[in-house]
Design an enzyme around this catalytic site. Sequence first.
Site, PDB file in Angstrom:
ATOM      1  N   HIS A  15       0.801  -1.231   0.000  1.00  0.00           N
ATOM      2  CA  HIS A  15       0.000   0.000   0.000  1.00  0.00           C
ATOM      3  C   HIS A  15       0.834   1.280   0.000  1.00  0.00           C
ATOM      4  O   HIS A  15       0.287   2.376  -0.072  1.00  0.00           O
ATOM      5  CB  HIS A  15      -0.945   0.031   1.216  1.00  0.00           C
TER       6      HIS A  15
HETATM    7  C1  UD1 Z   1      -1.969   5.212   6.320  1.00  0.00           C
HETATM    8  C2  UD1 Z   1      -0.645   5.679   6.926  1.00  0.00           C
HETATM    9  C3  UD1 Z   1       0.418   4.623   6.719  1.00  0.00           C
HETATM   10  C4  UD1 Z   1      -0.049   3.265   7.202  1.00  0.00           C
HETATM   11  C5  UD1 Z   1      -1.369   2.939   6.526  1.00  0.00           C
HETATM   12  C6  UD1 Z   1      -1.924   1.610   6.940  1.00  0.00           C
HETATM   13  C7  UD1 Z   1      -0.211   8.102   6.879  1.00  0.00           C
HETATM   14  C8  UD1 Z   1       0.579   9.154   6.215  1.00  0.00           C
HETATM   15  N1  UD1 Z   1      -0.178   6.900   6.286  1.00  0.00           N
HETATM   16  O1  UD1 Z   1      -1.774   5.098   4.918  1.00  0.00           O
HETATM   17  O2  UD1 Z   1       1.577   4.988   7.437  1.00  0.00           O
HETATM   18  O3  UD1 Z   1       0.921   2.305   6.895  1.00  0.00           O
HETATM   19  O4  UD1 Z   1      -2.291   3.966   6.868  1.00  0.00           O
HETATM   20  O5  UD1 Z   1      -3.082   1.314   6.190  1.00  0.00           O
HETATM   21  O6  UD1 Z   1      -0.806   8.355   7.898  1.00  0.00           O
HETATM   22  N2  UD1 Z   1      -9.235   4.721   2.466  1.00  0.00           N
HETATM   23  C9  UD1 Z   1     -10.409   4.005   2.456  1.00  0.00           C
HETATM   24  N3  UD1 Z   1     -10.937   3.617   3.651  1.00  0.00           N
HETATM   25  C10 UD1 Z   1     -10.361   3.910   4.838  1.00  0.00           C
HETATM   26  C11 UD1 Z   1      -9.179   4.659   4.843  1.00  0.00           C
HETATM   27  C12 UD1 Z   1      -8.624   5.049   3.659  1.00  0.00           C
HETATM   28  O7  UD1 Z   1     -10.964   3.707   1.414  1.00  0.00           O
HETATM   29  O8  UD1 Z   1     -10.897   3.514   5.894  1.00  0.00           O
HETATM   30  C13 UD1 Z   1      -8.626   5.113   1.184  1.00  0.00           C
HETATM   31  C14 UD1 Z   1      -8.949   6.522   0.770  1.00  0.00           C
HETATM   32  O9  UD1 Z   1      -9.095   6.535  -0.605  1.00  0.00           O
HETATM   33  C15 UD1 Z   1      -7.700   7.293   1.143  1.00  0.00           C
HETATM   34  C16 UD1 Z   1      -6.622   6.257   0.938  1.00  0.00           C
HETATM   35  O10 UD1 Z   1      -7.232   5.010   1.297  1.00  0.00           O
HETATM   36  O11 UD1 Z   1      -7.545   8.424   0.388  1.00  0.00           O
HETATM   37  C17 UD1 Z   1      -5.404   6.474   1.764  1.00  0.00           C
HETATM   38  O12 UD1 Z   1      -5.736   6.588   3.146  1.00  0.00           O
HETATM   39  P1  UD1 Z   1      -4.779   7.402   4.138  1.00  0.00           P
HETATM   40  O13 UD1 Z   1      -5.295   7.337   5.526  1.00  0.00           O
HETATM   41  O14 UD1 Z   1      -4.487   8.733   3.574  1.00  0.00           O
HETATM   42  O15 UD1 Z   1      -3.389   6.643   4.038  1.00  0.00           O
HETATM   43  P2  UD1 Z   1      -3.020   5.104   3.927  1.00  0.00           P
HETATM   44  O16 UD1 Z   1      -2.493   4.838   2.570  1.00  0.00           O
HETATM   45  O17 UD1 Z   1      -4.083   4.199   4.454  1.00  0.00           O
END
Ligand code: UD1
Length: 366
Positions: free
Chosen positions: A205
């Site tokens: 991811h």
């Molecule tokens: C975040 C953390 C990362 C961790 C990861 C575990 C930061 C900078 N990154 O990354 O360190 O390893 O979590 O998963 O804090 N989304 C969903 N559902 C959710 C959450 C997110 O669909 O419940 C999607 C959304 O499109 C979002 C994308 O995932 O834009 C990324 O989510 P985000 O929380 O920004 O970062 P992660 O890639 O999950």
Amino acid sequence: MKPIILVVGARPNFMKIAPLYDELNKRSKSLILLHTGQHYDEKMSKVFFEDLGMPKPDIYLGVGSGTHAVQTADVMVKFEQVCFDSNPELVLVVGDVNSTLACSLVSAKLCIPCVHLEAGLRSNDREMPEEINRLVTDVVSDLLLTPSADADVNLRGEGIPESKIKRVGNIMIDSLFNNLERAKKSNLLNELNIEKGTYALMTLHRPSNVDSQEPFLRIIEAIKLICETTYVIFPIHPRTKSNAKKFGLLQQLENIEKLVLLEPLGYLDFISLMSQSKFVLTDSGGLQEETTALGIPCLTLRENTERPITVVEGTNVVVGSDTKAIMHHVNSIHKEEFKSGKIPDLWDGKTAIRISDELENFVNKR
Ligand code: UD1
């Protein structure tokens, strides 16, 4: 008694707070479990509370997704109000996600003592958003609880006073050891009709792997080669799935015969699959540690790691995203030539006890 706020925001935070919540609760501390809502999907959040036996959060900020600035700022604004309302004794943040950074900054500015659990880890790669979060959180926190000696060395090197650094061990391993027995009840491997010890488990991811097409394609080429002989089980993160769709790669993934694509899994199903796998392919931080604790070979699909002890002492190898490099290590696993490791010091399932002792000392000294 003034409360302790325990902050969780994203998936890798939940298994770090669960054992600590239990231990502090046993010691009758006044606790506020606060969820920022950075992760909000049922499969990225709620299922973990259920699997880990954690109570529902006392406070849910509901921030959701956004750019780094939007997400961090939203947590800050909402968390500041919580601090005004609840006047906490201290705030404890874990790991390196945006919620960690946001809440530590708010605490520091309000002069509320902030404790960072899993402090001192460094990938030395500032292109990784988590590295910025780690650096800033450590510099504004008052007590830095570290998992391993390399973290202590990093903090000293950055000029952090010795008195702030306490090595407590690896809290994730508490959750892992506490739940392995319960995870045996998971029926997922049976349902998939795959035999124990024969398959690889993969997660992916990181923006550096999935936000641009080239590394993603190199990894897909490796998956194709691995799947010529071996099942690869791949619970796919929402970020990865949406980028695969965007790049037109989802179909390619779906067409690989022995690749088993799944939705994100709960904690118990996941550790059940991990503990029975032949090897793991990942770009996650936590998995590098959990595989070391379980003695399972781990190929880290990144150029660096903030958890070097898993390479030096454990079963981890940092391979990057080059197809040939990945296959070289996969072949050595198949030929049973892969290194074996040992479990690092203080990764013993008793970290929550040591943390609670340190928190009591810290509060008493103030
Ligand atoms: C975040 C953390 C990362 C961790 C990861 C575990 C930061 C900078 N990154 O990354 O360190 O390893 O979590 O998963 O804090 N989304 C969903 N559902 C959710 C959450 C997110 O669909 O419940 C999607 C959304 O499109 C979002 C994308 O995932 O834009 C990324 O989510 P985000 O929380 O920004 O970062 P992660 O890639 O999950």
